[in-house]
Design an enzyme around this catalytic site. Structure first.
Site, PDB file in Angstrom:
ATOM      1  N   LYS A 171      39.930  41.176  42.561  1.00 39.42           N
ATOM      2  CA  LYS A 171      39.531  39.776  42.413  1.00 39.42           C
ATOM      3  C   LYS A 171      40.410  39.080  41.372  1.00 39.42           C
ATOM      4  O   LYS A 171      40.589  39.564  40.262  1.00 39.42           O
ATOM      5  CB  LYS A 171      38.064  39.672  41.988  1.00 39.42           C
ATOM      6  CG  LYS A 171      37.088  39.940  43.119  1.00 39.42           C
ATOM      7  CD  LYS A 171      35.642  39.779  42.673  1.00 39.42           C
ATOM      8  CE  LYS A 171      35.218  38.349  42.593  1.00 39.42           C
ATOM      9  NZ  LYS A 171      33.762  38.205  42.322  1.00 39.42           N
TER      10      LYS A 171
ATOM     11  N   PHE B  39      33.207  28.788  46.029  1.00 39.66           N
ATOM     12  CA  PHE B  39      31.979  28.815  45.230  1.00 39.66           C
ATOM     13  C   PHE B  39      31.073  27.637  45.579  1.00 39.66           C
ATOM     14  O   PHE B  39      31.120  26.582  44.948  1.00 39.66           O
ATOM     15  CB  PHE B  39      32.334  28.803  43.740  1.00 39.66           C
ATOM     16  CG  PHE B  39      32.541  30.179  43.160  1.00 39.66           C
ATOM     17  CD1 PHE B  39      33.123  31.192  43.899  1.00 39.66           C
ATOM     18  CD2 PHE B  39      32.153  30.459  41.864  1.00 39.66           C
ATOM     19  CE1 PHE B  39      33.317  32.462  43.366  1.00 39.66           C
ATOM     20  CE2 PHE B  39      32.339  31.728  41.307  1.00 39.66           C
ATOM     21  CZ  PHE B  39      32.922  32.728  42.062  1.00 39.66           C
TER      22      PHE B  39
ATOM     23  N   ASP C  85      26.136  40.425  46.060  1.00 40.94           N
ATOM     24  CA  ASP C  85      26.758  39.888  44.844  1.00 40.94           C
ATOM     25  C   ASP C  85      26.050  40.511  43.647  1.00 40.94           C
ATOM     26  O   ASP C  85      25.259  39.875  42.959  1.00 40.94           O
ATOM     27  CB  ASP C  85      26.627  38.369  44.830  1.00 40.94           C
ATOM     28  CG  ASP C  85      27.533  37.714  43.796  1.00 40.94           C
ATOM     29  OD1 ASP C  85      28.364  38.421  43.204  1.00 40.94           O
ATOM     30  OD2 ASP C  85      27.407  36.490  43.594  1.00 40.94           O
TER      31      ASP C  85
ATOM     32  N   GLU D  20      37.085  42.656  39.625  1.00 37.73           N
ATOM     33  CA  GLU D  20      37.801  41.514  39.064  1.00 37.73           C
ATOM     34  C   GLU D  20      38.580  41.886  37.818  1.00 37.73           C
ATOM     35  O   GLU D  20      38.054  42.516  36.900  1.00 37.73           O
ATOM     36  CB  GLU D  20      36.815  40.392  38.736  1.00 37.73           C
ATOM     37  CG  GLU D  20      37.483  39.107  38.327  1.00 37.73           C
ATOM     38  CD  GLU D  20      36.601  37.909  38.561  1.00 37.73           C
ATOM     39  OE1 GLU D  20      37.004  36.801  38.158  1.00 37.73           O
ATOM     40  OE2 GLU D  20      35.514  38.054  39.154  1.00 37.73           O
TER      41      GLU D  20
ATOM     42  N   THR E 214      39.015  34.307  43.896  1.00 40.13           N
ATOM     43  CA  THR E 214      37.702  33.783  43.516  1.00 40.13           C
ATOM     44  C   THR E 214      37.857  32.485  42.718  1.00 40.13           C
ATOM     45  O   THR E 214      38.971  32.014  42.488  1.00 40.13           O
ATOM     46  CB  THR E 214      36.930  34.859  42.720  1.00 40.13           C
ATOM     47  OG1 THR E 214      35.603  34.423  42.492  1.00 40.13           O
ATOM     48  CG2 THR E 214      37.599  35.164  41.386  1.00 40.13           C
TER      49      THR E 214
END
Length: 316
Positions: free
Chosen positions: A131, A177, A16, A95, A155
């Site tokens: 994303k 998450f 990440d 993203e 996400t």
């Protein structure tokens, strides 16, 4: 054997981070980025050439300054993604602008643009995940994009309704998450911060994993947003886990046995009926945490996107 190596036996490890130096330390298969990580990455001196190239791209793409900024912003996202792909064997998640999260058609157009920039640079779409925030509109955009082999990573996923809708849309991958769910419950004093076995973020991923495997959905579950290694180890066996460099380091420096906690069902059951939009919105909105964290996440990512654009304005 350290815990990171043991965990890799059960779960795909994803970095990440957008920092190539950090990524190379832990040899992950894939990597994920977001607007916040992109903003951090472009301030690293050795990445200045990627920013310069994006500015040139933006100026060539339009004569209108506002449009140049958007083109440059898209190009820096891709440039960092390409740099990451040179250092990993798998996929990178890129993203799109969070401000598009409630516009299905705009999500589709932006995703296709990002994929086109990658492919012009020689990167096949199979190595890129687009994303999108897991709103109803973005989930439906992903459903259409998957038909063109543009794979998506949904996400900011906090509710079971989001997870179910993604599976039914045949989304390639979801990112529940864990840490942000945990944060909300701790902040509202609904759990003790050290009661790991009652961690609502961990339990959320376990519920999604059990449901997906019981009904034979192909959507990959990638736990994300961790606050400690206990959360990570409790989800060993999850399809994938995207982990920040600081926690990858802790896992690498920690010994002790890692056991598999998530095991897929052997018996596949007949799937339930499709969740329609009104049902999705009702079920998602019954979860106060999910509603708050989804909107907070979109606002945060859009703020970082705006910061990136302001930086580009100062350069132009």
């Amino acid at each position: 054997m350290n815990q990171l190596l043991q965990l890799k036996k059960f779960t795909k490890i994803v970095a990440d981070s957008g920092n190539i130096n950090e990524i190379n330390l832990y040899c992950p298969e894939d990597a994920t980025t977001n607007p916040s990580l992109i903003l951090q990455t472009i301030n690293i001196p050795e990445y200045k050439n990627l920013l310069d190239d994006a500015v040139i791209f933006g100026k060539k793409s339009s004569n209108i300054l506002a449009e140049q900024i958007i083109h440059a912003s898209d190009k820096i996202l891709v440039n960092i993604g390409i740099a990451i792909l040179k250092n990993i064997p798998g996929k990178v998640s890129s993203e799109i602008d969070a401000r598009l999260s409630f516009n299905k058609e705009a999500c589709i157009l932006k995703a296709k643009k990002i994929i086109n920039i990658y492919e012009v640079a020689g990167i096949h779409r199979s190595r890129v995940l687009i994303k999108l925030a897991a709103t109803w509109e973005a989930i439906q955009a992903a459903k259409e994009l998957e038909k063109e082999n543009i794979h998506c990573n949904l996400t900011l996923l906090f509710s079971f309704a989001q997870a179910r809708a993604c599976a039914e849309a045949n989304v390639f991958l979801i990112s529940p998450f864990v840490g942000r769910i945990y944060d909300w419950y701790v902040q509202h004093q609904l759990i003790h911060k050290d009661d790991f076995h009652k961690d609502p973020g961990v339990l959320s991923v376990k519920k999604i994993y059990t449901y997906y495997k019981k009904y034979g959905y192909n959507t990959i579950i990638m736990g994300a947003s961790f606050r400690n290694i206990q959360q990570i180890l409790l989800l060993s066996g999850c399809d994938a886990l995207t982990i920040s460099p600081n926690l990858l380091k802790k896992l690498q420096n920690t010994s002790g046995c890692v056991v598999r906690n998530l095991i897929p069902s052997k018996n596949i059951l007949t799937r339930p009926g499709i969740l329609h939009e009104s049902e999705f919105r009702w079920e998602h909105n019954q979860d106060q945490m999910a509603v708050e964290k989804l909107s907070d996440g979109i606002r945060q990512f859009s703020t970082d996107q705006e910061k990136l654009e302001k930086l580009l304005y100062s350069i132009f």
